[in-house]
Write a protein that holds these residues in place. Structure first.
Motif, PDB file in Angstrom:
ATOM      1  N   ARG A  90       1.153  -0.997   0.514  1.00  0.00           N
ATOM      2  CA  ARG A  90       0.085  -0.189   0.262  1.00  0.00           C
ATOM      3  C   ARG A  90       0.885   1.368   0.049  1.00  0.00           C
ATOM      4  N   ALA A  91       2.089   1.888   1.059  1.00  0.00           N
ATOM      5  CA  ALA A  91       3.082   2.187   0.834  1.00  0.00           C
ATOM      6  C   ALA A  91       3.173   2.421  -0.740  1.00  0.00           C
ATOM      7  N   VAL A  92       4.350   1.241  -1.184  1.00  0.00           N
ATOM      8  CA  VAL A  92       4.927   1.646  -2.432  1.00  0.00           C
ATOM      9  C   VAL A  92       3.947   2.144  -3.350  1.00  0.00           C
TER      10      VAL A  92
ATOM     11  N   ALA B   2       9.509   3.693   6.945  1.00  0.00           N
ATOM     12  CA  ALA B   2       9.973   2.017   6.792  1.00  0.00           C
ATOM     13  C   ALA B   2       9.685   1.182   6.042  1.00  0.00           C
ATOM     14  N   TYR B   3       7.957   1.171   5.717  1.00  0.00           N
ATOM     15  CA  TYR B   3       7.899   0.354   4.968  1.00  0.00           C
ATOM     16  C   TYR B   3       8.421   0.480   3.434  1.00  0.00           C
ATOM     17  N   LEU B   4       8.486   1.338   2.829  1.00  0.00           N
ATOM     18  CA  LEU B   4       9.035   1.870   1.477  1.00  0.00           C
ATOM     19  C   LEU B   4       9.958   1.827   1.486  1.00  0.00           C
ATOM     20  N   ALA B   5      10.973   1.502   2.533  1.00  0.00           N
ATOM     21  CA  ALA B   5      12.837   1.216   2.580  1.00  0.00           C
ATOM     22  C   ALA B   5      12.420  -0.463   2.441  1.00  0.00           C
ATOM     23  N   ARG B   6      11.941  -1.089   2.918  1.00  0.00           N
ATOM     24  CA  ARG B   6      11.314  -2.929   2.860  1.00  0.00           C
ATOM     25  C   ARG B   6      11.129  -2.977   1.682  1.00  0.00           C
ATOM     26  N   GLY B   7      10.563  -2.171   1.180  1.00  0.00           N
ATOM     27  CA  GLY B   7       9.378  -2.705   0.039  1.00  0.00           C
ATOM     28  C   GLY B   7      10.220  -2.828  -0.837  1.00  0.00           C
TER      29      GLY B   7
END
Length: 166
Positions: free
Chosen positions: A114-116, A142-147
């Motif tokens: 969802r974030a990406v 964090a969601y964006l970096a991990r994704g």
């Protein structure tokens, strides 16, 4: 009050039979229940007339059947309209890259995906993504970096697999 009690008794006595009848016509229990509920609502609105009919149950059954058939017709007309519109439109094929991107997105966690999508495909800022997801800005980062990290690995794997098969 007498009307309500009389109607309640009428409903209790025949609603199950009428649902069964309309279900047999439609093959769909949910549609049958919806049509019968609508028919009983109409019967209640006209109860003083319906109660005097030769068979109030037949009146409700007939109305419920007509509602169900009308629903079929509307659905059929929507399908026909959609097909007519679809004939006039051509949809370009998906590229290999597009398919790989969609597959990689599907392998992310729901929050990362969802974030990406919000950030990269809908062009929202990190603050806007955080507001929409109702999480702190740091969580979105964090969601964006991990994704991104996960997708980079998946897309690199896909590229290497294609190169070795091609």
């Amino acid at each position: 009050m007498r009307d309500a009690e009389e109607f309640d008794g009428f409903y209790a006595a025949c609603a199950g039979r009428i649902v069964g009848h309309v279900y047999a016509l439609t093959g769909n229990r949910s549609e049958a229940e919806d049509a019968v509920a609508e028919a009983f609502m109409r019967a209640w609105q006209r109860w003083r007339t319906v109660r005097e009919a030769d068979s109030p149950e037949a009146w409700v059954r007939r109305v419920a059947s007509r509602i169900a058939v009308s629903s079929w017709r509307k659905t059929l007309n929507r399908i026909r309209a959609h097909r007519r519109a679809a004939v006039d439109q051509s949809v370009p094929g998906l590229s290999v890259d597009h398919v790989a991107l969609l597959q990689a997105l599907q392998r992310l966690s729901a929050n990362q995906r969802r974030a990406v999508v919000l950030y990269h495909l809908n062009d929202l800022s990190v603050a806007e993504v955080a507001a929409e997801m109702q999480v702190p800005i740091g969580t979105v980062k964090a969601y964006l970096a991990r994704g991104r990290r996960a997708m980079a690995g998946m897309l690199t794997e896909t590229h290497h697999e294609e190169a070795s098969h091609g």
